[in-house]
Motif scaffolding. Structure first.
Motif, mmCIF file in Angstrom:
data_model
loop_
_atom_site.group_PDB
_atom_site.id
_atom_site.type_symbol
_atom_site.label_atom_id
_atom_site.label_comp_id
_atom_site.label_asym_id
_atom_site.label_seq_id
_atom_site.Cartn_x
_atom_site.Cartn_y
_atom_site.Cartn_z
ATOM 1 N N ARG A 290 0.843 -1.200 0.000
ATOM 2 C CA ARG A 290 0.000 0.000 0.000
ATOM 3 C C ARG A 290 0.876 1.247 0.000
ATOM 4 N N ILE A 291 0.305 2.367 -0.423
ATOM 5 C CA ILE A 291 0.998 3.645 -0.384
ATOM 6 C C ILE A 291 0.072 4.667 0.259
ATOM 7 N N TYR A 292 0.651 5.549 1.055
ATOM 8 C CA TYR A 292 -0.100 6.675 1.604
ATOM 9 C C TYR A 292 0.858 7.835 1.783
ATOM 10 N N GLU B 234 1.363 15.619 9.597
ATOM 11 C CA GLU B 234 1.898 14.255 9.631
ATOM 12 C C GLU B 234 0.821 13.224 9.978
ATOM 13 N N GLN B 235 -0.358 13.453 9.420
ATOM 14 C CA GLN B 235 -1.456 12.506 9.543
ATOM 15 C C GLN B 235 -1.579 11.745 8.228
ATOM 16 N N PRO B 236 -1.807 10.438 8.266
ATOM 17 C CA PRO B 236 -1.887 9.658 7.033
ATOM 18 C C PRO B 236 -3.087 10.047 6.181
ATOM 19 N N GLN B 237 -2.844 10.167 4.882
ATOM 20 C CA GLN B 237 -3.877 10.507 3.906
ATOM 21 C C GLN B 237 -3.690 9.620 2.687
ATOM 22 N N TYR B 238 -4.794 9.343 2.003
ATOM 23 C CA TYR B 238 -4.678 8.658 0.719
ATOM 24 C C TYR B 238 -4.000 9.581 -0.282
ATOM 25 N N ILE B 239 -3.335 9.002 -1.281
ATOM 26 C CA ILE B 239 -2.847 9.809 -2.390
ATOM 27 C C ILE B 239 -4.057 10.189 -3.242
ATOM 28 N N PHE C 7 -0.563 -2.312 5.015
ATOM 29 C CA PHE C 7 -1.969 -2.139 5.356
ATOM 30 C C PHE C 7 -2.396 -0.693 5.190
ATOM 31 N N ASP C 8 -3.677 -0.466 5.266
ATOM 32 C CA ASP C 8 -4.288 0.835 5.051
ATOM 33 C C ASP C 8 -4.189 1.658 6.337
ATOM 34 N N PHE C 9 -3.198 2.549 6.396
ATOM 35 C CA PHE C 9 -2.997 3.370 7.580
ATOM 36 C C PHE C 9 -4.132 4.364 7.800
ATOM 37 N N VAL C 10 -4.810 4.756 6.729
ATOM 38 C CA VAL C 10 -5.866 5.757 6.854
ATOM 39 C C VAL C 10 -7.077 5.179 7.580
#
Length: 181
Positions: A77-79, A85-90, A143-146
């Motif tokens: 996965r990529i984010y 510094e909060q995870p976001q989708y591209i 995994f999906d951090f968001v």
């Protein structure tokens, strides 16, 4: 000894590690950066001023034969981080972005044929290249951090070739474009 190799990679503070170690479950995340010097070369190249980026793929190749001990992780996965510094989708994976590709179209699925994972980063790379997005941090993980989905879904590990690898098959960005001249 793999433990020693992993520790050496963790101790390396500079860019372009030889290897990228991703571990499933609640494992690791690896920061990747699109180097500003390379982006500036593209920005300043008169030949590339009038192009449309059709597709940009981050190709993450597995290190063979080091990978043979374990089954490769099925998905990478990529984010990105926002300014806080909060995870976001591209953008390519953000439902409110007009370039949203839909669930499952980002890629990142490991291919046993090509021995790599290809992640579609077209909108994200375009935004970085043309200054619409600042690189606060871009990360590869399992995994999906968001949303937290998949946190415990993928056991195992994969060793990928990093940007500093002596292998000819190292992590790279593959860009497909149309010349608008």
């Amino acid at each position: 000894d793999v433990g020693t190799d992993v520790q050496a990679a963790l101790d390396q503070s500079g860019p372009n590690n030889d290897k990228i170690y991703l571990k499933g479950l609640a494992g690791t995340k690896v920061q990747v950066t699109f180097p500003e010097a390379e982006l500036d070369k593209i920005r300043k190249n008169a030949e590339l001023k009038n192009i449309a980026i059709n597709r940009a793929e981050l190709i993450v190749p597995a290190d063979e034969p080091a990978q043979s001990t374990f089954v490769p992780l099925p998905v990478v996965r990529i984010y990105r981080w926002d300014i806080a510094e909060q995870p976001q989708y591209i953008p390519d994976e953000t439902q409110t972005d007009p370039r949203y590709l839909g669930a499952g179209f980002i890629g990142g699925v490991y291919s046993n044929t090509t021995k790599n994972a290809a992640i579609n980063v077209t909108g994200y790379f375009h935004d970085i290249l043309y200054g619409k997005t600042v690189q606060y941090g871009t990360f590869l993980t399992t995994f999906d951090f968001v949303t937290g989905n998949g946190r415990l879904s993928f056991p195992g590990r994969t060793i990928f070739n990093g940007g500093g690898s002596s292998s000819s098959n190292k992590i790279r960005l593959k860009i497909f474009y149309t010349d608008l001249k």
